[in-house]
Design a protein around this motif. Structure first.
Motif, PDB file in Angstrom:
ATOM      1  N   VAL A   1     -23.150  40.739  -0.430  1.00 55.39           N
ATOM      2  CA  VAL A   1     -22.675  42.009   0.329  1.00 55.39           C
ATOM      3  C   VAL A   1     -22.096  41.260   1.515  1.00 55.39           C
ATOM      4  O   VAL A   1     -22.226  40.014   1.953  1.00 55.39           O
ATOM      5  CB  VAL A   1     -23.744  42.743   1.312  1.00 55.39           C
ATOM      6  N   LEU A   2     -20.812  42.093   2.115  1.00 57.21           N
ATOM      7  CA  LEU A   2     -19.983  41.685   3.061  1.00 57.21           C
ATOM      8  C   LEU A   2     -20.582  42.046   4.366  1.00 57.21           C
ATOM      9  O   LEU A   2     -21.127  43.022   4.655  1.00 57.21           O
ATOM     10  CB  LEU A   2     -18.627  42.271   2.799  1.00 57.21           C
ATOM     11  N   GLU A   3     -20.226  40.943   5.326  1.00 62.31           N
ATOM     12  CA  GLU A   3     -20.888  41.144   6.881  1.00 62.31           C
ATOM     13  C   GLU A   3     -19.734  40.466   7.724  1.00 62.31           C
ATOM     14  O   GLU A   3     -19.146  39.582   7.488  1.00 62.31           O
ATOM     15  CB  GLU A   3     -22.177  41.091   6.912  1.00 62.31           C
ATOM     16  N   THR A   4     -19.673  40.730   8.922  1.00 58.73           N
ATOM     17  CA  THR A   4     -19.130  40.213   9.886  1.00 58.73           C
ATOM     18  C   THR A   4     -19.959  39.587  11.022  1.00 58.73           C
ATOM     19  O   THR A   4     -19.628  38.285  11.482  1.00 58.73           O
ATOM     20  CB  THR A   4     -18.054  40.877  10.777  1.00 58.73           C
ATOM     21  N   ASP A   5     -21.339  40.079  11.341  1.00 59.58           N
ATOM     22  CA  ASP A   5     -21.886  39.554  12.415  1.00 59.58           C
ATOM     23  C   ASP A   5     -21.108  39.833  13.651  1.00 59.58           C
ATOM     24  O   ASP A   5     -21.348  39.143  14.517  1.00 59.58           O
ATOM     25  CB  ASP A   5     -22.381  38.376  12.474  1.00 59.58           C
ATOM     26  N   CYS A   6     -20.226  40.542  13.812  1.00 61.84           N
ATOM     27  CA  CYS A   6     -19.305  40.818  14.743  1.00 61.84           C
ATOM     28  C   CYS A   6     -20.188  41.383  16.009  1.00 61.84           C
ATOM     29  O   CYS A   6     -21.094  42.050  15.963  1.00 61.84           O
ATOM     30  CB  CYS A   6     -18.135  41.925  14.676  1.00 61.84           C
ATOM     31  N   PRO A   7     -19.678  40.831  17.156  1.00 60.37           N
ATOM     32  CA  PRO A   7     -18.230  39.991  17.381  1.00 60.37           C
ATOM     33  C   PRO A   7     -18.458  38.439  17.355  1.00 60.37           C
ATOM     34  O   PRO A   7     -17.517  37.800  17.599  1.00 60.37           O
ATOM     35  CB  PRO A   7     -18.352  40.173  19.200  1.00 60.37           C
ATOM     36  N   TYR A   8     -19.532  38.000  16.601  1.00 59.70           N
ATOM     37  CA  TYR A   8     -19.596  36.594  16.312  1.00 59.70           C
ATOM     38  C   TYR A   8     -18.918  36.131  15.043  1.00 59.70           C
ATOM     39  O   TYR A   8     -18.585  37.181  14.100  1.00 59.70           O
ATOM     40  CB  TYR A   8     -20.792  36.029  16.135  1.00 59.70           C
ATOM     41  N   LEU A   9     -18.637  34.791  14.863  1.00 54.11           N
ATOM     42  CA  LEU A   9     -18.218  34.479  13.482  1.00 54.11           C
ATOM     43  C   LEU A   9     -17.085  34.717  12.812  1.00 54.11           C
ATOM     44  O   LEU A   9     -17.033  35.007  11.711  1.00 54.11           O
ATOM     45  CB  LEU A   9     -19.573  34.509  12.575  1.00 54.11           C
ATOM     46  N   SER A  10     -15.994  34.919  13.752  1.00 54.24           N
ATOM     47  CA  SER A  10     -14.683  35.395  13.004  1.00 54.24           C
ATOM     48  C   SER A  10     -14.320  34.473  11.865  1.00 54.24           C
ATOM     49  O   SER A  10     -14.349  33.179  12.018  1.00 54.24           O
ATOM     50  CB  SER A  10     -13.630  35.433  14.069  1.00 54.24           C
TER      51      SER A  10
ATOM     52  N   ARG B   1     -10.751  32.556  13.804  1.00 55.69           N
ATOM     53  CA  ARG B   1     -11.954  31.823  14.232  1.00 55.69           C
ATOM     54  C   ARG B   1     -11.916  31.512  15.826  1.00 55.69           C
ATOM     55  O   ARG B   1     -10.805  30.992  16.214  1.00 55.69           O
ATOM     56  CB  ARG B   1     -12.205  30.464  13.374  1.00 55.69           C
ATOM     57  N   GLY B   2     -13.120  31.609  16.392  1.00 49.15           N
ATOM     58  CA  GLY B   2     -13.206  31.530  17.668  1.00 49.15           C
ATOM     59  C   GLY B   2     -12.657  32.752  18.666  1.00 49.15           C
ATOM     60  O   GLY B   2     -13.137  32.659  20.056  1.00 49.15           O
ATOM     61  N   LYS B   3     -12.496  33.736  18.115  1.00 50.53           N
ATOM     62  CA  LYS B   3     -11.819  34.732  18.770  1.00 50.53           C
ATOM     63  C   LYS B   3     -12.960  35.974  18.476  1.00 50.53           C
ATOM     64  O   LYS B   3     -13.783  35.692  17.578  1.00 50.53           O
ATOM     65  CB  LYS B   3     -10.638  35.376  18.157  1.00 50.53           C
ATOM     66  N   ARG B   4     -12.884  37.053  19.088  1.00 49.47           N
ATOM     67  CA  ARG B   4     -13.918  38.446  18.752  1.00 49.47           C
ATOM     68  C   ARG B   4     -13.825  38.631  17.398  1.00 49.47           C
ATOM     69  O   ARG B   4     -12.541  39.011  16.895  1.00 49.47           O
ATOM     70  CB  ARG B   4     -13.620  39.376  19.761  1.00 49.47           C
ATOM     71  N   ASN B   5     -14.862  38.819  16.836  1.00 48.47           N
ATOM     72  CA  ASN B   5     -14.541  39.357  15.417  1.00 48.47           C
ATOM     73  C   ASN B   5     -14.875  40.749  15.330  1.00 48.47           C
ATOM     74  O   ASN B   5     -15.510  41.579  16.411  1.00 48.47           O
ATOM     75  CB  ASN B   5     -15.862  38.642  14.603  1.00 48.47           C
TER      76      ASN B   5
ATOM     77  N   VAL C   1     -17.675  31.476   5.299  1.00 48.73           N
ATOM     78  CA  VAL C   1     -17.519  31.075   4.027  1.00 48.73           C
ATOM     79  C   VAL C   1     -15.763  30.736   4.023  1.00 48.73           C
ATOM     80  O   VAL C   1     -15.446  30.177   3.104  1.00 48.73           O
ATOM     81  CB  VAL C   1     -17.616  32.189   3.031  1.00 48.73           C
ATOM     82  N   THR C   2     -15.114  30.985   5.034  1.00 48.82           N
ATOM     83  CA  THR C   2     -13.621  30.843   5.033  1.00 48.82           C
ATOM     84  C   THR C   2     -13.625  29.551   5.892  1.00 48.82           C
ATOM     85  O   THR C   2     -12.275  28.735   5.949  1.00 48.82           O
ATOM     86  CB  THR C   2     -13.025  31.944   5.988  1.00 48.82           C
ATOM     87  N   PHE C   3     -14.586  28.961   6.476  1.00 47.29           N
ATOM     88  CA  PHE C   3     -14.418  27.540   7.223  1.00 47.29           C
ATOM     89  C   PHE C   3     -14.183  26.577   6.384  1.00 47.29           C
ATOM     90  O   PHE C   3     -14.828  26.519   5.478  1.00 47.29           O
ATOM     91  CB  PHE C   3     -15.463  27.346   8.205  1.00 47.29           C
ATOM     92  N   THR C   4     -13.380  25.381   6.689  1.00 48.99           N
ATOM     93  CA  THR C   4     -13.523  24.223   5.936  1.00 48.99           C
ATOM     94  C   THR C   4     -14.319  23.647   5.782  1.00 48.99           C
ATOM     95  O   THR C   4     -14.914  22.870   4.951  1.00 48.99           O
ATOM     96  CB  THR C   4     -12.122  23.633   6.741  1.00 48.99           C
TER      97      THR C   4
END
Length: 265
Positions: A199-208, A213-217, A178-181
């Protein structure tokens, strides 16, 4: 306090600093985490995390991309694991036509079986659906998934599909995209959907999220997601945190899950 509804802290990306990171979460306003399994190998790892941390719970299920490894013995084993007292959902399960492996019939078979299992155990669903909007929706409708409740994890469809799921009373999991351009479609969904069904989620370590963006979430990045939701909906950040926290507690911690007769230690 923030509720992280979808994380993968068993992932090897956290091997070097897992304990340090997880110990830091409550100090950074992360109240609860649900660690989601996706394969045979990650089920026990997710449950072990839930055993070791009071504020971590587990969901158990086999991701559609892993269903080629399923058979009746493994399904029976999975059902046994799902009875653990800190398991609060069945997931992530569903359909993935993006990778399209294994074949769709295999994915559908084990998606249906796992929804049946969830119904037997009175547990809600955490749904993975990628490039499979119609089949996912139709199978959930056929299974009467609205009787269990569901989070459509990492929601990636448009407003029309969102309307279908929202009308069935499901929640949409909103993460870093949702934060991506180039996340315009998800921004439109967030604008449309009632906050009471997000609801809020990260799916970490993905989709920072941006700016990582591109780093470990990790769950520490959830405020960036909440701030973007607040901006899109023109409401204050604290309201987003409060309502999404309440939504997650209603979904995961209802009386059925905590006090159900199927729970065991």
């Amino acid at each position: 306090m923030i509720f992280e509804t979808h994380a993968h802290y068993e992932d090897e990306a956290f091997d070097e600093d897992r304990k340090e990171l997880l110990d830091s979460l409550p100090k950074n306003n992360i109240e609860y985490v649900v660690n989601i399994s996706s394969s045979i190998e990650t089920v026990d790892k997710s449950i072990d995390l839930a055993k070791n941390y009071e504020y971590i719970y587990a969901a158990v299920g086999i991701h559609p991309g892993e269903t080629a490894h399923m058979d009746e013995d493994r399904f029976s084993w999975l059902k046994d694991r799902a009875m653990h007292k800190k398991v609060v959902a069945i997931g992530e399960i569903g359909l993935d036509y993006y990778w399209d492996t294994p074949d769709r019939d295999t994915q559908k078979k084990w998606f249906a079986r796992q929804m049946e299992m969830a119904k037997e155990l009175s547990l809600p669903l955490v749904i993975h659906s990628r490039d499979a909007a119609n089949d996912t929706f139709n199978m959930m409708k056929e299974a009467k998934a609205e009787e269990l409740g569901a989070i459509i994890h990492c929601f990636g469809y448009g407003v029309e599909q969102a309307r279908q799921y929202l009308n069935m009373g499901f929640y949409l999991g909103i993460g870093g995209v949702v934060t991506f351009t180039n996340g315009r479609k998800l921004k439109e969904v967030v604008e449309y959907a009632p906050l009471e069904q997000l609801v809020l989620e990260t799916d970490c370590p993905y989709l920072s999220p941006v700016p990582y963006r591109g780093k470990r979430n990790s769950s520490l990045n959830l405020p960036y997601i909440a701030k973007e939701i607040a901006r899109i909906k023109n409401i204050d950040y604290d309201t987003v945190i409060h309502i999404t926290n309440e939504n997650a507690k209603k979904f995961y911690f209802n009386e059925r899950n905590i006090n159900g007769q199927t729970r065991k230690s």
